[in-house]
Design a protein around this motif. Structure first.
Motif, PDB file in Angstrom:
ATOM      1  N   THR A  86       0.876  -1.166   0.000  1.00 39.38           N
ATOM      2  CA  THR A  86       0.000   0.000   0.000  1.00 39.38           C
ATOM      3  C   THR A  86       0.910   1.212   0.000  1.00 39.38           C
ATOM      4  O   THR A  86       1.763   1.350   0.881  1.00 39.38           O
ATOM      5  CB  THR A  86      -0.901   0.022   1.247  1.00 39.38           C
ATOM      6  N   ILE A 140       1.372   5.467  -0.232  1.00 46.67           N
ATOM      7  CA  ILE A 140       0.735   6.779  -0.156  1.00 46.67           C
ATOM      8  C   ILE A 140       1.763   7.853  -0.502  1.00 46.67           C
ATOM      9  O   ILE A 140       2.948   7.734  -0.201  1.00 46.67           O
ATOM     10  CB  ILE A 140       0.093   7.051   1.221  1.00 46.67           C
ATOM     11  N   TRP A 145      -2.896   2.139  -3.913  1.00 48.13           N
ATOM     12  CA  TRP A 145      -2.215   3.433  -3.950  1.00 48.13           C
ATOM     13  C   TRP A 145      -3.202   4.526  -3.583  1.00 48.13           C
ATOM     14  O   TRP A 145      -4.362   4.491  -3.996  1.00 48.13           O
ATOM     15  CB  TRP A 145      -1.645   3.702  -5.351  1.00 48.13           C
ATOM     16  N   ALA A 146      -2.753   5.510  -2.836  1.00 42.05           N
ATOM     17  CA  ALA A 146      -3.642   6.593  -2.424  1.00 42.05           C
ATOM     18  C   ALA A 146      -2.886   7.909  -2.337  1.00 42.05           C
ATOM     19  O   ALA A 146      -1.729   7.944  -1.904  1.00 42.05           O
ATOM     20  CB  ALA A 146      -4.274   6.277  -1.070  1.00 42.05           C
ATOM     21  N   ALA A 190      -2.307  10.943  -0.323  1.00 42.93           N
ATOM     22  CA  ALA A 190      -2.509  11.267   1.089  1.00 42.93           C
ATOM     23  C   ALA A 190      -1.295  11.987   1.631  1.00 42.93           C
ATOM     24  O   ALA A 190      -0.169  11.761   1.185  1.00 42.93           O
ATOM     25  CB  ALA A 190      -2.771   9.991   1.900  1.00 42.93           C
ATOM     26  N   LEU A 199      -2.092  10.759   8.250  1.00 44.80           N
ATOM     27  CA  LEU A 199      -2.352   9.389   7.831  1.00 44.80           C
ATOM     28  C   LEU A 199      -3.287   8.677   8.806  1.00 44.80           C
ATOM     29  O   LEU A 199      -3.056   8.660  10.012  1.00 44.80           O
ATOM     30  CB  LEU A 199      -1.026   8.634   7.736  1.00 44.80           C
ATOM     31  N   LEU A 246      -5.337   5.188   7.964  1.00 49.48           N
ATOM     32  CA  LEU A 246      -5.846   4.185   7.024  1.00 49.48           C
ATOM     33  C   LEU A 246      -6.754   3.156   7.687  1.00 49.48           C
ATOM     34  O   LEU A 246      -7.400   2.370   6.990  1.00 49.48           O
ATOM     35  CB  LEU A 246      -4.666   3.472   6.344  1.00 49.48           C
TER      36      LEU A 246
END
Length: 200
Positions: free
Chosen positions: A69, A71, A90-91, A93, A98, A100
């Motif tokens: 994952t 960011i 994927w993000a 951010a 943070l 999640l």
């Protein structure tokens, strides 16, 4: 210093293509990544904090069987990650906020966390803990000593900061991480100052 620090997010968004071109794909980080992976279970979940465009670090982790994952505050860089590694998460951010709602077997903040102002770096350690399983490994880079420095990227100021090593150790300990290895300006890794810790 403050204005340069505040401009980091927009700098990497505006110059994402240049960063993608210029970021070396050779893994000088290999020894550290392998040491990090040695602390993780099989098929681990890894949170890449400030993942950039996913190369070369996320690519290496994916090839080693990690579920990544990633960011990053730069939407164009995250778009490249999604294009190159569509099976991963994927993000866009800001690492400073943070949240999640899940924990990971490993966390990496390589050449990303050190762009934060000192007060923001201090606030990251509870977030590391919040996203770490018991026994999780944490790998990050810092400066060698307390201070701020300005580099340059695409002709613009590029902010870096570091806490004192003793303060990093105290913050790690206060958030249930034990230092597994620490090297100042590692000559085998391009002069990076590297921290590897593990949650107790």
């Amino acid at each position: 210093m403050t204005s340069a620090a505040d401009a980091i997010v927009s700098l990497y968004a505006r110059h994402a293509a240049a960063y993608d071109r210029q970021r070396g794909r050779k893994l000088m980080e290999m020894r550290w990544l392998d040491r990090f992976l040695s602390l993780l279970p099989a098929a681990p979940s890894v949170l890449d904090i400030g993942c950039g465009m996913g190369e070369p670090i996320a690519r290496h982790l994916i090839a080693r069987g990690c579920a990544v994952t990633g960011i990053d505050s730069s939407a164009p860089l995250i778009a490249l990650c999604r294009e190159r590694f569509p099976q991963q998460d994927w993000a866009v951010a800001d690492m400073r906020t943070l949240s999640l709602g899940r924990r990971f077997d490993g966390l990496i903040a390589w050449d990303s966390f050190f762009h934060l102002k000192p007060e923001d770096q201090r606030r990251m350690f509870p977030l590391f803990r919040q996203h770490a399983t018991e026994g999780a490994a944490l790998l990050f880079t810092s400066g060698p000593a307390h201070g701020e420095a300005i580099g340059s990227f695409e002709g613009e100021p590029l902010y870096h900061a570091s806490l004192d090593p003793a303060e990093y150790r105290a913050l790690l300990a206060a958030n249930d991480f034990a230092v597994a290895e620490h090297v100042v300006e590692d000559p085998a890794c391009g002069g990076h100052t590297v921290w590897l810790a593990q949650r107790r």
